[in-house]
Design a protein around this motif. Structure first.
Motif, PDB file in Angstrom:
ATOM      1  N   CYS A 213      35.323  44.889  33.384  1.00  0.00           N
ATOM      2  CA  CYS A 213      35.081  44.577  34.793  1.00  0.00           C
ATOM      3  C   CYS A 213      35.847  45.561  35.668  1.00  0.00           C
ATOM      4  O   CYS A 213      36.974  45.923  35.347  1.00  0.00           O
TER       5      CYS A 213
ATOM      6  N   ASN B 126      36.121  45.005  39.090  1.00  0.00           N
ATOM      7  CA  ASN B 126      36.243  44.418  40.431  1.00  0.00           C
ATOM      8  C   ASN B 126      37.654  44.080  40.879  1.00  0.00           C
ATOM      9  O   ASN B 126      37.924  44.044  42.069  1.00  0.00           O
ATOM     10  N   PHE B 127      38.528  43.814  39.945  1.00  0.00           N
ATOM     11  CA  PHE B 127      39.910  43.509  40.309  1.00  0.00           C
ATOM     12  C   PHE B 127      40.023  42.497  41.440  1.00  0.00           C
ATOM     13  O   PHE B 127      40.675  42.742  42.453  1.00  0.00           O
ATOM     14  N   CYS B 128      39.376  41.360  41.283  1.00  0.00           N
ATOM     15  CA  CYS B 128      39.630  40.249  42.194  1.00  0.00           C
ATOM     16  C   CYS B 128      41.133  39.979  42.048  1.00  0.00           C
ATOM     17  O   CYS B 128      41.664  40.030  40.933  1.00  0.00           O
TER      18      CYS B 128
ATOM     19  N   TYR C 192      43.179  37.636  41.929  1.00  0.00           N
ATOM     20  CA  TYR C 192      43.753  36.554  41.124  1.00  0.00           C
ATOM     21  C   TYR C 192      43.505  36.748  39.632  1.00  0.00           C
ATOM     22  O   TYR C 192      44.040  36.026  38.806  1.00  0.00           O
ATOM     23  N   CYS C 193      42.670  37.717  39.252  1.00  0.00           N
ATOM     24  CA  CYS C 193      42.036  37.681  37.928  1.00  0.00           C
ATOM     25  C   CYS C 193      42.643  38.642  36.905  1.00  0.00           C
ATOM     26  O   CYS C 193      42.839  39.828  37.171  1.00  0.00           O
TER      27      CYS C 193
ATOM     28  N   VAL D 122      41.138  39.289  33.998  1.00  0.00           N
ATOM     29  CA  VAL D 122      40.076  39.843  33.134  1.00  0.00           C
ATOM     30  C   VAL D 122      40.040  41.382  33.120  1.00  0.00           C
ATOM     31  O   VAL D 122      40.035  41.978  32.036  1.00  0.00           O
ATOM     32  N   PRO D 123      40.058  42.061  34.275  1.00  0.00           N
ATOM     33  CA  PRO D 123      40.010  43.530  34.208  1.00  0.00           C
ATOM     34  C   PRO D 123      41.210  44.126  33.475  1.00  0.00           C
ATOM     35  O   PRO D 123      41.124  45.230  32.939  1.00  0.00           O
TER      36      PRO D 123
ATOM     37  N   GLN E 126      30.596  40.297  32.868  1.00  0.00           N
ATOM     38  CA  GLN E 126      31.447  39.746  33.937  1.00  0.00           C
ATOM     39  C   GLN E 126      30.751  39.889  35.278  1.00  0.00           C
ATOM     40  O   GLN E 126      30.983  39.121  36.198  1.00  0.00           O
TER      41      GLN E 126
HETATM   42 FE1  SF4 Z   1      36.454  39.231  39.639  1.00  0.00          FE
HETATM   43 FE2  SF4 Z   1      37.576  38.530  37.348  1.00  0.00          FE
HETATM   44 FE3  SF4 Z   1      34.964  38.177  37.694  1.00  0.00          FE
HETATM   45 FE4  SF4 Z   1      35.934  40.642  37.437  1.00  0.00          FE
HETATM   46  S1  SF4 Z   1      35.973  39.036  35.896  1.00  0.00           S
HETATM   47  S2  SF4 Z   1      34.444  39.945  38.979  1.00  0.00           S
HETATM   48  S3  SF4 Z   1      37.892  40.470  38.464  1.00  0.00           S
HETATM   49  S4  SF4 Z   1      36.586  37.133  38.799  1.00  0.00           S
END
Ligand code: SF4
Ligand code: SAH
Length: 440
Positions: A159, A161-163, A165-166, A168-169, A203
């Motif tokens: 991913c 996007n680096f939201c 809070y997340c 995952v990336p 993702q």
């Molecule tokens: Fe955002 Fe996490 Fe989804 Fe990537 S995986 S889009 S960082 S919520």
């Protein structure tokens, strides 16, 4: 005669994680381990982990701790821990100290190399291997148990996007798309083994193929997968709202097997919070995307993910989330309290929300959503829906269960020879979670 070796797998987290667990278990299968539902008689236990929230991590740590007594009873038992939790920067040393009884530690990027880790562990060595990045082609051939009605198919990994809070990336690396022909061949093989429904996983499936030349995007992939003979249904998750194109919505509207269900995580109804979450859309933009879906795919079900108690979330921000839920009428929502993930931006933001406030907000959110879900299901009463028959109902094995195209679970009476086929079911009753109906 030597007894057959057995593997017991537990997996936590999202469908991607489930998909990884499937691959690792198949690799163990090739090494001579047959699947077992029984931890007591297993020779190999695999725990595939998730670290998206602290609650998941705590549960997994408890489970890993429990395995210690199994190892004491059976010193030949091999324990393997894989996945996101292990891949977190700096996590391995901490985990190894806490759980010295574990034989294999494997990160997210090297699960395809599990057989070599397993061989070393079988020779009595404790092994830990975590690649910082995926290697070229290492992900191209995921293995699946053949002959299942439904299957998850990765179309991309990682991913970008680096939201804020997340995690995952940080544990899954940068976005990379699998080649269309590879995906289509995998689905054709699954279909030949009896699969009738696939869920395409990423993702952010809407950014599939961004790097491809000539251009080929997610809508193109859906259109091509829709042509595969004998496949009955296609689902996909997750759509990031910022990249949900008109072309994609039109493709779902026109498609034959493409299910009219969009999982479109909103996370918050407040522009201020959305901005601090780095979601890259506004509340208005999200609503305009939903309008487009409702216009082109009028019967679509919408589901979402929501986080309450993000740092700095005021009562007013939270009210805006409740308001948007009432406006959109989601058929289902996955609701979470914000959880600090070390290494993410939000973990060090000011104005962290106290746990009791988060809990209260979650309760209020869930009660609004429960009413919305019930309203949605009650709106289905008296109408007829196409259902893919999945098998006997878990709560009442004399009945059958299956899902509508909108992903709603339905229970009904019928002959077990219908499993794997499409039937039309008229809905008679609606609860918050299930529908009861009869075959027409
Ligand atoms: Fe955002 Fe996490 Fe989804 Fe990537 S995986 S889009 S960082 S919520
Ligand atoms: N890629 C998907 C989501 C993957 S994580 C997407 O962008 O929609 C699944 C869900 O877990 C997210 O949608 C979010 O609602 C929730 N989540 C992620 N990190 C979280 C955190 N730190 N605390 C609470 N919930 C979180």
């Amino acid at each position: 005669m030597k007894n057959e070796k057995k593997v017991f797998t537990l997996t936590y987290g999202c469908q991607m994680s489930e998909r990884d667990a499937e691959t690792i278990t198949e690799i163990a299968g090739q090494a001579g381990y047959s699947r077992s539902e029984d931890l007591d008689t297993a020779d190999l236990v695999i725990i595939n982990t998730c670290c998206v929230r602290e609650s998941a991590e705590n549960k997994i740590l408890g489970k890993i701790g429990e395995l210690k007594k199994f190892k004491e009873k059976n010193p030949n038992l091999k324990i393997a821990i894989s996945g996101c939790m292990v891949q977190q920067p700096g996590a391995l040393e901490r985990l190894k100290k806490r759980a010295p009884h574990v034989d294999i530690w494997a990160g997210t990027h090297n699960l395809h190399d599990f057989s070599s880790l397993l061989q070393r562990a079988e020779r009595g060595t404790k092994v830990a291997e975590i690649w910082q990045e995926p290697k070229v082609n290492s992900e191209s051939a995921p293995l699946a148990e053949q002959g299942k009605l439904q299957a998850n198919v990765n179309i991309m990994y990682g991913c970008n996007n680096f939201c804020s809070y997340c995690i995952v990336p940080h544990v899954r690396g940068r976005e990379r798309s699998r080649k269309p022909e590879e995906i289509i061949n995998e689905i054709k093989d699954l279909v030949a083994s009896g699969c009738r429904e696939v869920t395409l996983l990423g993702q952010n499936v809407n950014s599939y193929g961004k790097e491809f030349l000539p251009s080929y995007d997610f809508a193109d992939l859906l259109r091509d997968v829709d042509q595969i003979p004998h496949l009955l249904r296609i689902r996909f998750i997750t759509s990031h709202p910022k990249d949900l194109s008109d072309k994609l919505i039109e493709t779902v509207a026109k498609g034959d097997k493409l299910c009219e269900h969009f999982h479109l995580p909103i996370q918050s109804g407040s522009d201020l919070i959305l901005q601090r979450m780095n979601r890259k859309y506004t509340r208005e933009y999200y609503i305009s995307r939903v309008r487009e879906i409702r216009k082109l795919v009028p019967n679509a079900s919408l589901t979402t993910d929501i986080i309450v108690g993000f740092p700095g979330e005021s009562e007013e921000d939270f009210e805006q989330t409740l308001e948007i839920m009432r406006l959109i009428h989601y058929s289902q929502a996955f609701t979470f309290m914000f959880s600090k993930r070390s290494g993410t931006l939000a973990a060090s933001m000011e104005n962290q929300i106290p746990l009791d406030v988060k809990k209260r907000r979650l309760q209020r959110l869930m009660s609004v959503q429960n009413k919305e879900s019930l309203d949605w299901r009650q709106g289905m009463i008296g109408k007829s829906y196409e259902v893919l028959v999945e098998g006997p109902s878990k709560t009442n094995p004399t009945r059958l269960t299956g899902r509508t195209r909108g992903n709603e679970l339905v229970v009904f009476n019928g002959n077990s020879n219908l499993i794997g086929s499409l039937v039309n079911v008229r809905i008679n009753e609606a609860g918050s979670w299930t529908l009861v109906g009869e075959i027409e």
